[in-house]
Design a protein around this motif. Structure first.
Motif, PDB file in Angstrom:
ATOM      1  N   TRP A 113      36.765 -32.812  35.126  1.00  0.00           N
ATOM      2  CA  TRP A 113      35.419 -32.809  35.000  1.00  0.00           C
ATOM      3  C   TRP A 113      34.734 -34.219  35.255  1.00  0.00           C
ATOM      4  O   TRP A 113      33.542 -34.273  35.735  1.00  0.00           O
ATOM      5  CB  TRP A 113      35.188 -32.259  33.706  1.00  0.00           C
ATOM      6  CG  TRP A 113      35.272 -30.649  33.444  1.00  0.00           C
ATOM      7  CD1 TRP A 113      35.624 -29.806  34.471  1.00  0.00           C
ATOM      8  CD2 TRP A 113      35.548 -30.110  32.278  1.00  0.00           C
ATOM      9  NE1 TRP A 113      36.178 -28.717  33.930  1.00  0.00           N
ATOM     10  CE2 TRP A 113      36.219 -28.842  32.612  1.00  0.00           C
ATOM     11  CE3 TRP A 113      35.401 -30.528  30.761  1.00  0.00           C
ATOM     12  CZ2 TRP A 113      36.366 -27.859  31.541  1.00  0.00           C
ATOM     13  CZ3 TRP A 113      35.834 -29.534  29.967  1.00  0.00           C
ATOM     14  CH2 TRP A 113      36.343 -28.336  30.224  1.00  0.00           C
ATOM     15  N   ALA A 138      33.728 -26.941  35.510  1.00  0.00           N
ATOM     16  CA  ALA A 138      33.479 -28.025  37.004  1.00  0.00           C
ATOM     17  C   ALA A 138      32.213 -27.448  37.406  1.00  0.00           C
ATOM     18  O   ALA A 138      31.564 -28.632  38.015  1.00  0.00           O
ATOM     19  CB  ALA A 138      34.761 -27.458  37.846  1.00  0.00           C
ATOM     20  N   ALA A 141      29.863 -29.716  35.163  1.00  0.00           N
ATOM     21  CA  ALA A 141      29.940 -31.147  35.621  1.00  0.00           C
ATOM     22  C   ALA A 141      29.113 -31.438  36.764  1.00  0.00           C
ATOM     23  O   ALA A 141      28.325 -32.675  36.864  1.00  0.00           O
ATOM     24  CB  ALA A 141      31.268 -31.506  35.566  1.00  0.00           C
TER      25      ALA A 141
END
Length: 297
Positions: A113, A138, A141
């Protein structure tokens, strides 16, 4: 470069102990005990200490390797939130106790991440594709770094969960796609679409919403070739994780180097693990990532 990735500086998560095919973890205010096939060594703590600390214990159903039920102590929540911070990124994840031992988060992805955030931040108007995206760590992020994010998962309820995480984190405008990943990628190639970042977290086995079959060893070669057509040649990055026990990092390295052309110094290969309080390292999969944004990862 061969590397080992693990969690760092995350107050809301820790692996307390592991062994005898189980792991004892703290997520925020709650401690959970659940199966872990890789933890073949002895526990450091006694069974009494595990029982005392664990507020929820997952017990498999007889004859099943995955499905089971949680035994809860008083005041143990079935759903709760934890925080995740990195630089200017401030996320909230909603956790929950599923009948398949999962809680909606894979904390060992912490290092990826951070990589995704940094790479997305460095690319102006980055477009990022997250395949097999689950509850969206993810995706968040990348979106938190300002990227345009397309989140693909075949399970509608999981996408709802990811959206809940997005809203709890104060983010918006992720593109949600409920579809088989292979089907979506083939269509994107035909459309001529391109992405600056691609993230893949494929399971060993799965089914799409229309019964499409995914078998990792049969499909991953084609999937990576298609992703190579979607990825921008410059200002781009890719991250792939494999949790299948039969896939070594060397297999992943061969697949990636046949498909993508980039200098060795721009790639990173290795294992993902969690370390418990007694410094035992619990392996949880392999990864490969590269970036053309910067020469050094």
């Amino acid at each position: 470069m061969y590397s080992f990735l693990t969690v760092s500086n995350w107050p809301d998560y820790e692996l307390i102990d592991s062994g005898n095919f189980e792991k004892l973890e703290r997520f925020g205010d709650f401690v959970l005990a659940r199966p872990e096939p890789q933890a073949i060594w002895d526990k450091a703590l006694s069974e009494a200490e595990w029982k005392n600390q664990a507020q929820a214990i997952f017990k498999r159903e007889k004859g099943s390797t995955e499905r089971g039920q949680w035994m809860l102590k008083k005041n143990m929540a079935e759903q709760w939130f934890i925080n995740y911070n990195y630089k200017d990124l401030k996320l909230k994840f909603r956790l929950g106790l599923s009948s398949f031992k999962h809680v909606g988060l894979f904390p060992e992805q912490d290092a990826n991440w951070k990589f995704i955030y940094d790479q997305s931040k460095a690319i102006p108007n980055a477009k990022v594709l997250n395949l097999f995206a689950y509850t969206g760590g993810a995706s968040l992020a990348a979106r938190g770094a300002g990227a345009q994010v397309t989140h693909v998962d075949s399970v509608k309820q999981v996408n709802f969960w990811a959206r809940e995480n997005m809203e709890a984190s104060g983010l918006k405008d992720i593109r949600w796609i409920v579809e088989d990943a292979m089907t979506f990628v083939k269509r994107e190639v035909k459309r001529g679409n391109k992405y600056n970042g691609i993230i893949l977290d494929p399971p060993a086995y799965g089914r799409g919403p229309n019964g499409e079959k995914w078998q990792l060893e049969d499909e991953i070669n084609e999937m990576l070739k298609l992703c190579a057509e979607l990825l921008e040649p410059k200002n781009s990055f890719l991250v792939i994780n494999l949790y299948s026990l039969g896939f070594s990092a060397l297999i992943l390295e061969n697949l990636m180097n046949q498909t993508f052309k980039f200098p060795k110094k721009q790639q990173e290969l290795g294992e993902i693990y969690l370390q418990d309080q007694n410094l035992r390292k619990l392996p949880l999969g392999t990864f490969f990532r590269f970036s053309t944004v910067a020469a050094k990862l």
